[in-house]
Scaffold this motif. Structure first.
Motif, mmCIF file in Angstrom:
data_model
loop_
_atom_site.group_PDB
_atom_site.id
_atom_site.type_symbol
_atom_site.label_atom_id
_atom_site.label_comp_id
_atom_site.label_asym_id
_atom_site.label_seq_id
_atom_site.Cartn_x
_atom_site.Cartn_y
_atom_site.Cartn_z
ATOM 1 N N LEU A 53 -20.092 -26.340 12.965
ATOM 2 C CA LEU A 53 -20.634 -27.613 12.004
ATOM 3 C C LEU A 53 -22.098 -27.394 12.178
ATOM 4 O O LEU A 53 -22.829 -27.468 11.082
ATOM 5 C CB LEU A 53 -20.331 -29.027 12.533
ATOM 6 N N PRO A 54 -22.923 -27.317 13.220
ATOM 7 C CA PRO A 54 -24.331 -27.257 13.235
ATOM 8 C C PRO A 54 -25.098 -26.158 12.123
ATOM 9 O O PRO A 54 -26.181 -26.235 11.675
ATOM 10 C CB PRO A 54 -24.728 -26.976 14.589
ATOM 11 N N GLY A 55 -24.239 -25.056 12.119
ATOM 12 C CA GLY A 55 -24.969 -23.935 11.261
ATOM 13 C C GLY A 55 -24.826 -24.319 9.704
ATOM 14 O O GLY A 55 -25.844 -24.063 8.942
ATOM 15 N N PHE A 56 -23.832 -25.168 9.279
ATOM 16 C CA PHE A 56 -23.648 -25.676 7.987
ATOM 17 C C PHE A 56 -24.616 -26.838 7.695
ATOM 18 O O PHE A 56 -25.228 -26.931 6.613
ATOM 19 C CB PHE A 56 -22.189 -26.024 7.827
ATOM 20 N N LEU A 57 -24.855 -27.630 8.848
ATOM 21 C CA LEU A 57 -25.825 -28.593 8.510
ATOM 22 C C LEU A 57 -27.068 -28.079 8.436
ATOM 23 O O LEU A 57 -27.928 -28.452 7.541
ATOM 24 C CB LEU A 57 -25.584 -29.664 9.984
ATOM 25 N N ALA A 58 -27.442 -27.130 9.251
ATOM 26 C CA ALA A 58 -28.879 -26.509 9.260
ATOM 27 C C ALA A 58 -29.138 -25.760 7.836
ATOM 28 O O ALA A 58 -30.117 -25.684 7.418
ATOM 29 C CB ALA A 58 -29.147 -25.456 10.472
ATOM 30 N N SER A 59 -27.894 -25.286 7.182
ATOM 31 C CA SER A 59 -28.070 -24.438 5.986
ATOM 32 C C SER A 59 -27.842 -25.173 4.722
ATOM 33 O O SER A 59 -27.682 -24.728 3.653
ATOM 34 C CB SER A 59 -27.060 -23.402 6.292
ATOM 35 N N ALA A 60 -27.690 -26.776 5.015
ATOM 36 C CA ALA A 60 -27.171 -27.424 3.839
ATOM 37 C C ALA A 60 -28.005 -27.086 2.750
ATOM 38 O O ALA A 60 -27.796 -26.988 1.374
ATOM 39 C CB ALA A 60 -26.910 -28.767 4.287
ATOM 40 N N GLU A 61 -29.157 -27.267 2.666
ATOM 41 C CA GLU A 61 -30.302 -27.251 1.808
ATOM 42 C C GLU A 61 -30.295 -25.944 0.962
ATOM 43 O O GLU A 61 -30.332 -25.696 -0.164
ATOM 44 C CB GLU A 61 -31.705 -27.601 2.193
ATOM 45 N N ALA A 62 -30.220 -24.706 1.922
ATOM 46 C CA ALA A 62 -30.146 -23.457 1.223
ATOM 47 C C ALA A 62 -28.694 -23.261 0.564
ATOM 48 O O ALA A 62 -28.993 -22.484 -0.367
ATOM 49 C CB ALA A 62 -30.077 -22.212 2.291
ATOM 50 N N LEU A 63 -27.614 -23.836 1.056
ATOM 51 C CA LEU A 63 -26.557 -23.596 0.190
ATOM 52 C C LEU A 63 -26.768 -24.253 -0.958
ATOM 53 O O LEU A 63 -26.012 -23.881 -2.073
ATOM 54 C CB LEU A 63 -25.341 -24.363 0.964
ATOM 55 N N ARG A 64 -27.135 -25.340 -0.979
ATOM 56 C CA ARG A 64 -27.353 -26.412 -2.146
ATOM 57 C C ARG A 64 -28.147 -25.541 -3.342
ATOM 58 O O ARG A 64 -28.265 -25.311 -4.517
ATOM 59 C CB ARG A 64 -27.697 -27.692 -2.113
ATOM 60 N N GLU A 65 -29.164 -24.746 -2.847
ATOM 61 C CA GLU A 65 -30.098 -23.864 -3.653
ATOM 62 C C GLU A 65 -29.431 -22.746 -4.322
ATOM 63 O O GLU A 65 -29.899 -22.316 -5.238
ATOM 64 C CB GLU A 65 -31.344 -23.352 -2.696
ATOM 65 N N GLU A 66 -28.285 -22.466 -3.558
ATOM 66 C CA GLU A 66 -27.569 -21.459 -4.136
ATOM 67 C C GLU A 66 -26.291 -21.927 -5.113
ATOM 68 O O GLU A 66 -25.527 -21.143 -5.625
ATOM 69 C CB GLU A 66 -26.714 -20.573 -3.067
ATOM 70 N N GLY A 67 -26.542 -23.272 -5.403
ATOM 71 C CA GLY A 67 -25.718 -23.653 -6.375
ATOM 72 C C GLY A 67 -24.407 -24.449 -5.837
ATOM 73 O O GLY A 67 -23.361 -24.776 -6.529
ATOM 74 N N VAL A 68 -24.302 -24.784 -4.542
ATOM 75 C CA VAL A 68 -23.193 -25.412 -3.832
ATOM 76 C C VAL A 68 -23.444 -26.859 -4.016
ATOM 77 O O VAL A 68 -24.483 -27.494 -3.887
ATOM 78 C CB VAL A 68 -23.077 -25.272 -2.415
ATOM 79 N N ASP A 69 -22.296 -27.718 -4.627
ATOM 80 C CA ASP A 69 -22.509 -28.975 -4.966
ATOM 81 C C ASP A 69 -21.841 -29.755 -3.870
ATOM 82 O O ASP A 69 -22.547 -30.934 -3.686
ATOM 83 C CB ASP A 69 -21.414 -29.078 -6.259
ATOM 84 N N ARG A 70 -20.888 -29.316 -3.206
ATOM 85 C CA ARG A 70 -20.357 -30.023 -1.867
ATOM 86 C C ARG A 70 -20.292 -28.970 -0.688
ATOM 87 O O ARG A 70 -19.812 -28.019 -1.062
ATOM 88 C CB ARG A 70 -19.063 -30.458 -2.340
ATOM 89 N N ILE A 71 -20.380 -29.523 0.286
ATOM 90 C CA ILE A 71 -20.040 -29.033 1.672
ATOM 91 C C ILE A 71 -18.967 -29.916 2.309
ATOM 92 O O ILE A 71 -19.275 -30.830 2.564
ATOM 93 C CB ILE A 71 -21.312 -28.637 2.423
ATOM 94 N N VAL A 72 -18.121 -29.094 2.408
ATOM 95 C CA VAL A 72 -16.900 -30.066 3.092
ATOM 96 C C VAL A 72 -16.257 -29.284 4.619
ATOM 97 O O VAL A 72 -16.055 -28.056 4.388
ATOM 98 C CB VAL A 72 -15.687 -30.050 2.173
#
Length: 164
Positions: A53-72
């Motif tokens: 979980l912490p890895g996805f939390l830390a990477s949330a902004e970078a994932l969104r910059e790659e076009g991710v609309d939702r992280i679940v």
């Protein structure tokens, strides 16, 4: 097991998000846009809580910059436990949580794993998927303990490669 190109099944789940807890279906949550969904054996369990979980939390902004609309994040825990975990981890608002208390979605996805030897019953295998408009674009399932193939760095790399 669900594969690339397969549609997300419609299974009743509870969604825990910044706006509260609601009853919905898996295809409603994962069915539009680009969604990264990662599955964990259990909320608050050591590897899930400290590494996955912490890895996805830390990477949330970078994932969104790659076009991710939702992280679940999905787990075979009840909505109360998922909400407590979202709040305790500081992830509520950045990540949404699917409470799949009876592991119905885990079974439908072919990601159910028997953790009875650890006293945990049926849970999710540790995995992650990139879902585009309700269909699996990529799936990453761990074949050993730990977070490698399904961690945020691997998913971010897969997105960067696909978007290049």
């Amino acid at each position: 097991m669900i594969e690339r190109g397969n549609a997300i099944p419609s299974i009743g789940i509870k969604l825990v998000s910044a706006s509260g807890t609601s009853e919905t279906t898996s295809d409603a949550v994962l069915g539009s846009g680009t969604v990264v969904v990662f599955t964990v054996p259990g909320a608050f369990t050591p590897t899930c809580h400290v590494n996955h979980l912490p890895g996805f939390l830390a990477s949330a902004e970078a994932l969104r910059e790659e076009g991710v609309d939702r992280i679940v994040c999905a787990a075979a825990n009840d909505a109360h436990v998922m909400k407590a975990w979202a709040e305790a981890s500081g992830a509520l608002g950045a990540i949404e949580f699917l409470a799949d208390g009876n592991a119905d979605l885990a079974r439908a996805l072919g990601l159910a794993k028997d953790f009875s030897a650890s006293g945990m019953g049926t849970r999710y295998a540790r995995a992650a998927m990139i879902v585009r408009d309700g269909k699996v674009a990529e799936i990453f399932v761990e074949d050993a303990p730990g977070v490698n193939a399904s961690g945020a760095p691997a998913i971010l790399l897969a997105l960067e490669t696909a978007n290049a």
